[in-house]
Enzyme design. Structure first.
Site, short mmCIF file in Angstrom:
data_model
loop_
_atom_site.label_atom_id
_atom_site.label_comp_id
_atom_site.label_asym_id
_atom_site.label_seq_id
_atom_site.Cartn_x
_atom_site.Cartn_y
_atom_site.Cartn_z
CG LEU A 1 -2.00 -1.03 1.36
CD1 LEU A 1 -2.73 -0.87 2.69
CD2 LEU A 1 -2.98 -0.93 0.20
CG ASP A 2 0.64 4.29 -3.06
OD1 ASP A 2 1.41 3.39 -3.46
OD2 ASP A 2 -0.07 4.96 -3.82
NE ARG A 3 5.81 7.95 5.06
CZ ARG A 3 7.02 8.04 5.61
NH1 ARG A 3 8.07 7.68 4.93
NH2 ARG A 3 7.17 8.50 6.83
#
Length: 245
Positions: free
Chosen positions: A68-70
């Site tokens: 997942l993106d940050r």
């Protein structure tokens, strides 16, 4: 199978755990794995917690099978064994990994539901992704389904199901239909203010169990804060229990 959450250490809610699988709620703004910032990352935090809770000597194995993106929070599945990692990675390759998201977008899409197909090209130097014509060298096909499940004056709440797992896919594809995500500093700068939190949440993560083969489906609902709290919890619960985006 789905389980109620308990907490790993002080910060990370655990949705499910057995010998092969660990499903957790990723906190926002924590990188999935170590990056150039050197900030604490989820993989390292979970390994340390497993080592502590299970009194394991030496290094702890934990397989990262999706990311997942940050800025994105929500449900994630990790593998606790190499067999689990191999089989879950195969689920990713065969598109058997179920990934569904809630997102708050600016405006109201022209169509209340649909399938979006774009070709995305990532600039690894700037970490920016753009939509380009089909056939562009290095571009990858990106496909998702979306459905508007609620609206306010300025925003729409959408349920998104990914068919591909491209970098920044939901953020770029929603921008392409004129509805960038709330809080997106990269792909919606004209509509968002610095400091706003990206409103993208991994609501459902699922896959066949690596050894038992039965379906696993883990649910995490967004936090009760703006912009998510513009709508009642029941709307999210209905979306999460639905079999369609």
């Amino acid at each position: 199978m789905a389980r109620s959450e308990h907490h790993s250490g002080d910060t990370i809610p655990v949705l499910y755990e057995d010998n092969h699988v660990l499903a957790v709620v990723k906190p926002v703004n924590v990188p999935t794995q170590e990056d150039a910032t050197g900030d604490p990352d989820l993989l390292t935090l979970l390994k340390a917690d497993l080592k502590d809770r299970h009194h394991k000597p030496g290094n702890v194995f934990l397989g990262l099978v999706h990311r997942l993106d940050r800025p994105v929070g929500g449900a994630m599945i990790f593998a606790k064994t190499s067999k689990g990692a191999s089989r879950l990675s195969e689920s990713v390759r065969s598109h058997a990994l179920e990934k569904e998201y809630a997102a708050v977008i600016h405006g109201h899409p022209a169509r209340s539901e649909g399938m979006l197909r774009h070709y995305l090209l990532k600039d690894t130097r700037t970490n920016n992704v753009s939509s380009v014509p089909s056939g562009t060298a290095g571009a990858k096909e990106a496909v998702l389904e979306y459905r508007v499940i609620a609206q306010s004056d300025k925003h729409s709440l959408v349920h998104v199901k990914l068919h591909t797992g491209r970098s920044h896919q939901i953020r770029v594809q929603m921008k392409e239909i004129g509805c960038p995500l709330y809080g997106d500093q990269k792909y919606g700068t004209s509509l968002n203010k610095p400091g706003q939190q990206l409103a993208l949440w991994s609501m459902i993560a699922g896959a066949p169990h690596p050894t038992m083969r039965e379906p696993m489906r883990f649910i995490s609902l967004p936090p009760r804060q703006y912009p998510w709290d513009q709508w009642e919890t029941e709307i999210y619960e209905r979306a999460a229990s639905s079999s369609r985006p």
